[in-house]
Design an enzyme around this catalytic site. Structure first.
Site, short mmCIF file in Angstrom:
data_model
loop_
_atom_site.label_atom_id
_atom_site.label_comp_id
_atom_site.label_asym_id
_atom_site.label_seq_id
_atom_site.Cartn_x
_atom_site.Cartn_y
_atom_site.Cartn_z
N GLY A 1 -22.86 31.54 -29.73
CA GLY A 1 -23.06 32.79 -30.45
C GLY A 1 -23.66 33.90 -29.61
O GLY A 1 -23.29 35.07 -29.75
N THR B 1 -19.10 25.41 -36.85
CA THR B 1 -18.77 26.65 -37.55
C THR B 1 -17.38 26.60 -38.14
O THR B 1 -16.49 26.00 -37.54
CB THR B 1 -18.81 27.83 -36.53
OG1 THR B 1 -20.13 27.93 -36.01
CG2 THR B 1 -18.42 29.15 -37.16
N THR C 1 -16.00 31.61 -32.81
CA THR C 1 -16.77 30.37 -32.78
C THR C 1 -17.18 30.10 -31.33
O THR C 1 -16.61 30.65 -30.41
CB THR C 1 -15.96 29.20 -33.38
OG1 THR C 1 -16.78 28.03 -33.40
CG2 THR C 1 -14.71 28.90 -32.58
N ARG D 1 -33.69 30.69 -34.64
CA ARG D 1 -32.53 31.20 -33.89
C ARG D 1 -31.38 31.54 -34.86
O ARG D 1 -31.04 30.78 -35.75
CB ARG D 1 -32.07 30.15 -32.89
CG ARG D 1 -30.87 30.57 -32.02
CD ARG D 1 -29.56 30.07 -32.58
NE ARG D 1 -28.44 30.33 -31.67
CZ ARG D 1 -27.16 30.16 -31.99
NH1 ARG D 1 -26.83 29.75 -33.19
NH2 ARG D 1 -26.20 30.41 -31.12
N VAL D 2 -30.79 32.69 -34.64
CA VAL D 2 -29.61 33.10 -35.42
C VAL D 2 -28.50 33.39 -34.43
O VAL D 2 -28.72 34.02 -33.40
CB VAL D 2 -29.93 34.35 -36.26
CG1 VAL D 2 -28.68 34.94 -36.88
CG2 VAL D 2 -30.95 34.00 -37.36
N1 ASP Z 1 -21.07 30.39 -33.18
C1 ASP Z 1 -22.00 29.46 -33.72
C2 ASP Z 1 -23.39 29.90 -33.34
O1 ASP Z 1 -23.61 30.26 -32.21
C3 ASP Z 1 -21.81 28.04 -33.27
C4 ASP Z 1 -20.41 27.47 -33.32
O2 ASP Z 1 -19.42 28.18 -33.42
O3 ASP Z 1 -20.30 26.24 -33.23
O4 ASP Z 1 -24.27 29.82 -34.18
#
Ligand code: ASP
Length: 341
Positions: free
Chosen positions: A255, A201, A252, A229-230
């Site tokens: 999530g 991210t 980040t 998945r979101v």
């Molecule tokens: N926050 C992001 C998610 O869960 C993943 C990440 O930050 O690497 O989709």
């Protein structure tokens, strides 16, 4: 997997101490001033450069945060954008959100084959009466707006990682598989051999010369996630929140754990109550650690925030989270404080 670990942390604090005109408010980096742009992880250095092109010419924060993260989305060697790891069915699906200084916001989720989800999110914000479009609908909208439909083929690195993952097809939500030394666990981020965290991210928040705030967040989500998945990144209030009277925050890490505490919104609300960006980020991290109990040792979450005074701060569950900062005087990667040492 990614050549992103050449951190330039050394002497960051001493060099800050020599900067004229910038007040150092605490042991960690808290700059007062504008314009300023901060973004997550080391990919943020290159992204900030592009954002700075806008900010240094008295451009708007909303343009800066879009231009900035587009660099990361287009990068060949980053787990953001179409070169990222696919879901468990072998498809790269992207999430992104953007928010300006007037509570305008737009986002896309589960978007496939579009190179710049952040720009589609901005079009959602500017050209539709909605905040969020997902999946096929988001893709249709992007195509109608003139975004080219890209090849579905995985990048060679992602293909290799996917084939490797398929050997076991391990999927154990919600815990992060920190045992996987390749950093290819079912949920991002995972701990790499060198102890650093893998991530997928970029979140960016900025204040322009006029003192206006904006933010952006874009991701491929968790590597080898369930199809559909979101994560937090496209959810306004979770992966990103901006209140131009108070401050802006992005997140980040895992999530699911950001969503359940409305992470970025919570950080901004704590800044409204007078907490510094770092203290506000820390309070929400503490909340997650309390909720997760012993499972907190298996997950990484980090918040990064700026307030209306141009002070910046961050806090993470685990060490290894870094953020990039760019001001008139500074272009650096800064090591965040964390709950665990
Ligand atoms: N926050 C992001 C998610 O869960 C993943 C990440 O930050 O690497 O989709």
């Amino acid at each position: 997997m990614i050549n992103r670990r050449k951190f330039i942390r050394a002497s960051v604090f001493t060099s800050f101490a020599t900067i004229a005109g910038n007040k150092i408010l605490a042991a960690n980096v808290q700059i007062v001033g504008k314009p300023v742009v901060i973004s997550t992880w080391d990919a943020g250095i290159a992204a900030n450069k592009a954002a700075w092109e806008v900010l240094s010419k008295k451009g708007k924060a909303i343009d800066a945060v879009e231009k900035g993260v587009m660099v990361t989305e287009a990068s060949q060697n980053c787990c953001v954008g179409l070169n990222a790891h696919p879901d468990r069915d072998g498809f790269v699906t992207l999430d992104a959100s953007i928010m300006d200084d007037k509570f305008n916001c737009g986002s896309v989720a589960f978007l496939e084959r579009i190179k710049h989800p952040i720009s589609v999110a901005r079009r959602v914000m500017e050209k539709t009466p909605h905040v969020m479009l997902v999946g096929v609908g988001a893709q249709q909208f992007a195509i109608a707006e003139g975004f080219p439909l890209e090849d579905q083929k995985l990048s060679p690195e992602a293909q290799k990682a996917y084939e490797n993952w398929l050997k076991k097809s391990e999927y154990k939500p919600p815990a992060i598989n920190i045992e996987n030394k390749q950093g290819h666990g079912p949920f991002a981020p995972t701990r790499l051999d060198n102890g650093e965290w893998n991530h997928d991210t970029i979140g960016m928040v900025a204040m322009d010369s006029f003192g206006n705030l904006s933010g952006s967040c874009t991701t491929s989500g968790a590597g080898f996630k369930m199809r559909g998945r979101v994560g937090d990144s496209p959810i306004i209030g979770a992966g990103l929140f901006v209140d131009n009277e108070v401050g802006a925050c992005t997140a980040t890490g895992q999530g699911e754990d950001v969503i359940r505490v409305a992470g970025s919104h919570s950080v901004v609300e704590l800044m409204r109550q007078g907490l510094s960006p770092e203290a506000a980020c820390r309070k929400v991290i503490e909340r997650i650690v309390k909720i997760k109990k012993e499972k907190a040792k298996d997950i990484q979450v980090a918040f990064l925030a700026v307030n209306k005074k141009g002070q910046v701060g961050a806090y993470a569950i685990h060490p290894g989270f870094d953020y990039a900062i760019r001001t008139n005087e500074i272009e650096k990667l800064v090591k965040s404080k964390s709950w665990f040492s």
